[in-house]
Design a protein around this motif. Structure first.
Motif, short mmCIF file in Angstrom:
data_model
loop_
_atom_site.label_atom_id
_atom_site.label_comp_id
_atom_site.label_asym_id
_atom_site.label_seq_id
_atom_site.Cartn_x
_atom_site.Cartn_y
_atom_site.Cartn_z
N ILE A 121 0.67 -1.10 0.12
CA ILE A 121 0.16 0.25 -0.25
C ILE A 121 1.08 1.22 0.40
CG2 ILE A 121 -1.61 1.27 1.28
CD1 ILE A 121 -2.16 -1.54 2.27
N ILE A 122 1.94 1.54 1.35
CA ILE A 122 2.88 2.43 0.83
C ILE A 122 3.71 2.50 -0.52
CG2 ILE A 122 5.52 3.22 1.60
CD1 ILE A 122 4.03 2.12 4.95
N SER A 123 3.94 1.26 -0.91
CA SER A 123 4.50 1.31 -2.48
C SER A 123 3.91 1.80 -3.95
CB SER A 123 4.83 -0.28 -2.90
OG SER A 123 5.94 0.19 -3.89
N GLU A 124 2.92 1.64 -3.46
CA GLU A 124 1.56 2.26 -4.19
C GLU A 124 1.49 3.64 -3.87
OE1 GLU A 124 -2.84 1.22 -6.00
OE2 GLU A 124 -1.73 -0.24 -4.72
N LYS A 125 0.94 4.29 -2.63
CA LYS A 125 0.88 5.45 -2.58
C LYS A 125 1.60 5.99 -3.11
CE LYS A 125 -1.93 9.17 -0.36
NZ LYS A 125 -0.94 9.70 -0.40
N THR A 126 3.25 5.92 -2.36
CA THR A 126 4.24 6.23 -2.60
C THR A 126 4.91 6.65 -4.32
OG1 THR A 126 5.29 5.46 -0.44
CG2 THR A 126 6.97 6.40 -2.38
N THR A 127 4.27 6.14 -4.88
CA THR A 127 4.62 6.26 -6.59
C THR A 127 3.65 6.88 -7.28
OG1 THR A 127 5.34 3.43 -6.70
CG2 THR A 127 4.58 4.79 -8.10
N ASN A 128 2.41 6.84 -7.31
CA ASN A 128 1.67 7.72 -6.78
C ASN A 128 1.50 9.01 -6.86
OD1 ASN A 128 0.06 6.06 -8.76
ND2 ASN A 128 -1.66 5.55 -6.62
N ASP A 129 2.27 9.57 -5.59
CA ASP A 129 2.68 10.95 -4.67
C ASP A 129 3.83 11.66 -5.49
OD1 ASP A 129 0.15 10.21 -3.47
OD2 ASP A 129 1.06 10.47 -1.67
N TYR A 130 4.55 10.62 -5.80
CA TYR A 130 6.07 10.92 -6.69
C TYR A 130 5.62 11.29 -8.34
CZ TYR A 130 10.20 11.27 -8.31
OH TYR A 130 11.49 12.10 -9.45
N ARG A 131 5.03 10.51 -8.48
CA ARG A 131 4.50 10.50 -10.18
C ARG A 131 3.69 12.56 -10.06
NH1 ARG A 131 2.21 6.19 -10.98
NH2 ARG A 131 3.79 5.10 -12.07
N THR A 132 3.47 12.35 -8.83
CA THR A 132 2.83 13.48 -9.09
C THR A 132 3.33 14.73 -8.74
OG1 THR A 132 -0.01 12.40 -8.49
CG2 THR A 132 0.33 15.23 -7.80
N ASP A 133 4.26 14.37 -8.42
CA ASP A 133 5.17 15.47 -7.47
C ASP A 133 6.26 16.05 -8.90
OD1 ASP A 133 5.35 17.90 -5.57
OD2 ASP A 133 6.08 16.43 -4.83
N PHE A 134 6.68 15.64 -9.36
CA PHE A 134 7.33 15.34 -10.23
C PHE A 134 7.80 16.42 -11.47
CE2 PHE A 134 8.57 14.21 -14.29
CZ PHE A 134 10.58 13.86 -13.84
N GLY A 135 6.34 16.28 -11.57
CA GLY A 135 6.22 17.48 -12.18
C GLY A 135 6.86 19.01 -12.02
#
Length: 513
Positions: A121-135
């Motif tokens: 769950i953490i891995s999926e949430k972290t992935t999505n959050d970083y993908r959002t923050d990447f830009g």
């Protein structure tokens, strides 16, 4: 996923069990502790729910036996009792969770998710959050024009580096690419502004190495505080963040900032500048007996205590102070033994060298290279050292005394991967991230070149000496035996040049809780 539920009234829990089975879990049940223990010897379970109050073996007794069979399995204690001593005994037995009856199915599901699915769950949430923050980070990099801007970019990158490491996340390659982009932008920022920071009217420059005592230490001493100043050699901001979590039990952090390390980002220049409160050129001019030139054989950091005394005298302070250099565990133990004799001082200073030794060992020792081959492993080794070090013991003791603690460093370090050819004569220094000499040959586009070192506060070994600094993840290699050295130093930790990791450095005030 397999669940074992142990309760002497298991028939009353059929609705809960049916709920979990509909969610895809396989649930086994037992109505007494001994049968559950026997089952655990033959079957593997992902989580166990255990009633505390059962006839025969109690829940706590059953828990002990299960932990003897498999200490890693999460066990959730469920009880009607709200007695504090029962809670304490259960927590002391390292239960995963503690639930008070009656429990509802969603409570059970939440506990399962926390203990079995947490990493995913953490891995999926972290992935999505970083993908959002990447830009957003990309835009920050493009719009960073000041030290404060770059400080925020670097803090954000370190935050995500630690988050993605903890989640064992596949986004690490994307983050590495973004760090490379950030370092390229930071290099342009340094090239454009660095020389101007040393002009006569450079009031707007960031806090740099010679400013540390003047801006961070002396104001506390003048306000009547006692200060313990700790410098950890070669200590990056990401390493500070992992030991901060350990220290949070004892300290608050009212001032958790950064400063800009001077070039070259090495002990000889940066650390001496901190203790003298002067740039290296000024040290050589004002205190020639305390400055050691590049070509001299003696150690480059043997005069730190004397340099600090000159700074205290120059500012007309009358502080009582002590200075300690901790090279190994034995030195650390001696400092702890001396602590009762020095705590009356207004200022105590300690330099800890282990992290620098570890950094160099990653190049020179095959074993350390295996243990600390990645930044995540390097941080982990730093944390392991810290938890068992004299520094940790010192900080625990100081947390109970009337002291403000300042932790900082002289420079950081960066993992290098791209060799750049440079040619120099026999008097050229050996550092891989900067070179100084009078007959250097190099590609000007690949380096930060300073032909007049005095303009950035550096002494010249010769009238025609030039300093060049490697940037990003580059390192200098001579054409002779080029392929061997290019391979040998690839992915090693080096310092002396320009990068976020080497130049943006923690300077943190700790206040005992």
């Amino acid at each position: 996923m397999k669940i074992l539920w142990i309760d002497d009234e298991i028939d009353l829990l059929r609705a809960h069990i049916f709920f979990l089975e509909e969610k895809g879990y396989e649930v086994s049940t037992r109505n007494n502790g001994q049968d559950a223990i026997d089952l655990c010897r033959t079957e593997r379970f992902d989580i166990i729910f255990l009633d505390e109050n059962m006839p025969g073996l109690s829940g706590l007794e059953t828990l002990t036996k299960i932990k003897e069979i498999n200490s890693a399995i999460p066990v959730v204690m469920i009880t009607k009792s709200e007695e504090e001593n029962i809670m304490d005994m259960a927590i002391g037995s390292k239960i995963a969770d503690y639930l008070i009856k009656p429990v509802n199915p969603n409570q059970i599901l939440l506990t399962i998710k926390k203990n079995i699915h947490k990493r995913d769950i953490i891995s999926e949430k972290t992935t999505n959050d970083y993908r959002t923050d990447f830009g957003k980070i990309g835009m920050q990099i493009n719009e960073s024009f000041s030290f404060d801007d770059w400080q925020e970019v670097y803090k954000k990158l370190v935050y995500w580096e630690l988050e993605l490491t903890d989640a064992e996340n596949e986004m690490n390659d994307l983050l590495r690419m973004q760090k490379t982009e950030a370092n390229s932008g930071f290099t342009k920022f340094v090239k454009k502004n660095y020389e101007a920071w040393f002009a006569a009217n450079a009031d707007s420059r960031p806090t740099i190495s010679p400013d540390i005592f003047k801006k961070k230490v002396f104001p506390l001493l003048d306000a009547g505080e006692k200060v313990f100043f700790i410098l950890i050699d070669n200590f990056r901001f990401d390493q500070w963040k992992i030991i901060k979590d350990v220290l949070a039990e004892f300290y608050n952090f009212p001032d958790e900032g950064m400063y800009m390390g001077i070039l070259p980002t090495t002990t000889q220049y940066a650390r001496n500048a901190i203790f003298a409160g002067l740039m290296p050129l000024q040290i050589r001019q004002m205190f020639p007996q305390l400055w050691v030139d590049e070509e001299d054989e003696e150690g480059k950091n043997l005069n730190e205590e004397d340099l600090l005394k000159t700074q205290i005298d120059r500012f007309r302070k009358k502080y009582s102070f002590s200075y300690h250099k901790i090279m190994d565990a034995q030195h650390g133990d001696k400092l702890l033994e001396r602590l009762p004799q020095i705590t009356d001082n207004q200022l105590n200073v300690a330099v800890f060298n282990f992290v620098d030794v570890l950094s160099h060992a990653r190049t020179e020792s095959k074993m350390i290279k295996e243990l600390a081959g990645t930044d995540a492993a390097y941080r982990s080794l730093t944390l392991s050292w810290f938890k068992h070090s004299a520094l940790y013991d010192l900080l625990k003791i100081l947390s109970e005394k009337d002291y403000k603690v300042i932790i900082t460093t002289d420079h950081g370090t960066v993992s290098v991967d791209t060799p750049i050819k440079v040619i120099g004569d026999k008097n050229t220094n050996t550092n891989l991230r900067y070179k100084v000499g009078k007959n250097l040959s190099y590609n000007r586009k690949e380096v930060f070149e300073i032909k007049e070192p005095e303009k950035i506060g550096l002494p010249s070994p010769n009238l025609s000496s030039t300093f060049i600094f490697a940037t990003n993840q580059d390192f200098f290699a001579y054409p002779n035996n080029y392929n061997y050295y290019a391979g040998y130093y690839k992915n090693t930790l080096q310092h002396g040049g320009i990068s976020l990791e080497e130049m943006l450095l923690p300077v943190v005030t700790l206040e005992p809780k």
